[in-house]
Design an enzyme around this catalytic site. Structure first.
Site, PDB file in Angstrom:
ATOM      1  N   ASP A 173       0.824  -1.211   0.000  1.00 31.59           N
ATOM      2  CA  ASP A 173       0.000   0.000   0.000  1.00 31.59           C
ATOM      3  C   ASP A 173       0.855   1.255   0.000  1.00 31.59           C
ATOM      4  O   ASP A 173       1.383   1.653   1.040  1.00 31.59           O
ATOM      5  CB  ASP A 173      -0.925  -0.006   1.220  1.00 31.59           C
ATOM      6  CG  ASP A 173      -1.874   1.179   1.201  1.00 31.59           C
ATOM      7  OD1 ASP A 173      -1.985   1.837   0.149  1.00 31.59           O
ATOM      8  OD2 ASP A 173      -2.501   1.450   2.240  1.00 31.59           O
ATOM      9  N   ASP A 228      -1.632   5.250  -5.669  1.00 31.65           N
ATOM     10  CA  ASP A 228      -1.945   4.414  -4.516  1.00 31.65           C
ATOM     11  C   ASP A 228      -2.028   2.941  -4.892  1.00 31.65           C
ATOM     12  O   ASP A 228      -3.057   2.462  -5.369  1.00 31.65           O
ATOM     13  CB  ASP A 228      -3.273   4.874  -3.917  1.00 31.65           C
ATOM     14  CG  ASP A 228      -3.603   4.128  -2.646  1.00 31.65           C
ATOM     15  OD1 ASP A 228      -2.797   3.279  -2.225  1.00 31.65           O
ATOM     16  OD2 ASP A 228      -4.665   4.386  -2.079  1.00 31.65           O
TER      17      ASP A 228
END
Ligand SMILES: *[C@@H]1O[C@H](CO)[C@@H](O)[C@H](O)[C@H]1NC(C)=O
Length: 412
Positions: A86, A273
């Site tokens: 992440d 992201d």
């Protein structure tokens, strides 16, 4: 992407997206509504000037799994933990062998703390407790953490410190002692709980694994990944693998280009992201894009697929589509153009914004965020250069792990 505290986000859709490919696939345009300026990340300006890299193979895919993960060794003796990658959050955490809520793994796959709790006074703890708002009560207070993600999921636990055996591209095997979270209370959103044992946060606040490595002088504060559209790929810490030629670096904002032409969609602060499976735009940009795509589809044999009502927009062809390439000829390419970077473009080919689906899945709203997720980040090397606060990409073969020797030659 920080949402207060050490907030970040991960697999907002990953939890929602595991829809099994079935017989008749309709076609889905998966931009969701979202618009909020992205806060710039602050660099932790480490004083590091040597550099080797650590490279890790990745597993996973955008669809049907909805996430990419890395298997990381932690502890002495080392145990393997599969972690969601992440780039939108900082803290790395694993499910904790403690009275535990929301721990989905059997006990033997949990992390067991061993008198190695991080003290509340440790500088790394200040990410979660500023001394003013949360003074440590006694010197051996533990350091609790809570991370909230943009999908409203969260992890709560305690910070610990342990060894991370890592092989570097120069051949060295090192075992730095790094802080991370032992999570004993997780909340997940969506119909499926994740298969991974935790999250590896690739953000650049000082609590991230990479910032700690960089602080120890073991790698530059640069992280990159290559996510293969066929699944898998690789992740690296350090700048050894970053090609000095052919890398493009940008800062937001961006403008949308459709079929080679400028559009009215400008000033987009995009968040890169890897914890998000898909790409999201704020509602204004989204509507503009949808209008462009719809106008362009006029006269082509694609019909609105109203049976997939939970999603904003779906199309079907005369025959069911099994794979995105079956339908890509109907769709024009678009791109994000970063105006302050001499008109550099991040291509959004149809593969980067369309998926094939079968069935309903809940519409995901992400507030006002503009997010570039895995679907758009695939099949190139993405580079988060935290030292210079810029993001870049370069052509890469994501299907093979880079050979460290050839890589070192390219890089220097
Ligand atoms: C290899 O890289 C590591 C990590 O950057 C570094 O600590 C080590 O000194 C390097 N070894 C050699 C022989 O250069």
């Amino acid at each position: 992407m920080a949402l207060g505290g050490d907030g970040g986000r991960r697999h907002t859709t990953a939890l929602i997206v595991r829809v099994i490919l079935g017989l008749s696939a309709s076609f889905l345009f998966c931009f969701s509504a979202a618009n909020q300026p992205c806060t710039n990340r602050k660099s932790s300006s480490p004083l590091v000037h040597l550099a080797s890299s650590a490279v890790f193979p990745l597993q996973g895919n955008v669809y049907p799994l909805g996430y990419y993960s890395v298997s990381l060794n932690i502890g002495r003796p080392a145990k393997i933990f599969e972690l969601d990658i992440d780039s939108g959050s900082d803290l790395t955490w694993v499910q904790c062998d403690a009275p535990c809520r929301g721990c989905t793994k059997p006990r033997e796959h949990l992390y067991r703390p061993n008198n190695n709790l991080l003290q509340c006074e440790d500088p790394l703890c200040t990410t979660f407790h500023s001394p003013a708002s949360h003074p440590c009560e006694t010197t051996d207070d533990q350091c609790d953490y809570e991370v909230k993600y943009a999908d409203h999921g969260s992890s709560l636990g305690v910070l610990v410190k342990d060894y991370f055996p890592l092989k570097f591209t120069n051949g060295s095997l090192l075992s730095p002692h790094l802080a991370f979270g032992c999570g004993y209370d997780q909340k997940y959103f969506g119909p499926v709980t994740p298969a991974t044992a935790g999250v590896i946060g690739l953000g650049n606040r000082k609590v991230s694994i990479l910032s700690q490595l960089s602080h120890l002088g073991l790698a530059r504060n640069v992280v990159g990944h290559s996510l293969s559209g066929q699944g898998g790929g690789f992740l690296f810490f350090g700048d050894d693998l970053v090609p000095s030629l052919g890398s493009i670096f940008v800062h937001p904002p961006a403008e949308l280009v459709f079929d080679g032409k400028a559009t009215s969609v400008k000033g987009l602060n995009m968040i890169f992201d890897s914890g998000s499976s898909y790409t999201y735009f704020n509602s204004q940009a989204y509507q503009a894009i949808v209008t462009l795509v719809r106008n362009d589809l006029k006269g082509k044999p694609l019909k609105d697929a109203t049976e997939d009502q939970s999603l904003p927009i779906c199309w079907k062809g005369r025959k069911p589509f099994k794979f995105v390439p079956d339908a890509k000829n109907y769709f024009k390419p678009s791109a994000l153009s970063f105006t302050n970077a001499k008109n550099v473009q991040l291509q959004l080919s149809p593969e980067a914004y369309l998926i094939v689906t079968v069935k309903t899945w809940p519409e995901v709203g992400l507030g006002n965020l503009n997010i570039i997720g895995d679907i758009t980040l695939q099949d190139k090397m993405l580079i988060y250069d935290n030292e210079n606060q810029r993001i870049g990409w370069a052509p890469a073969n994501c299907n093979t792990l880079p050979n460290s020797r050839t890589v070192a030659i390219i890089a220097r």
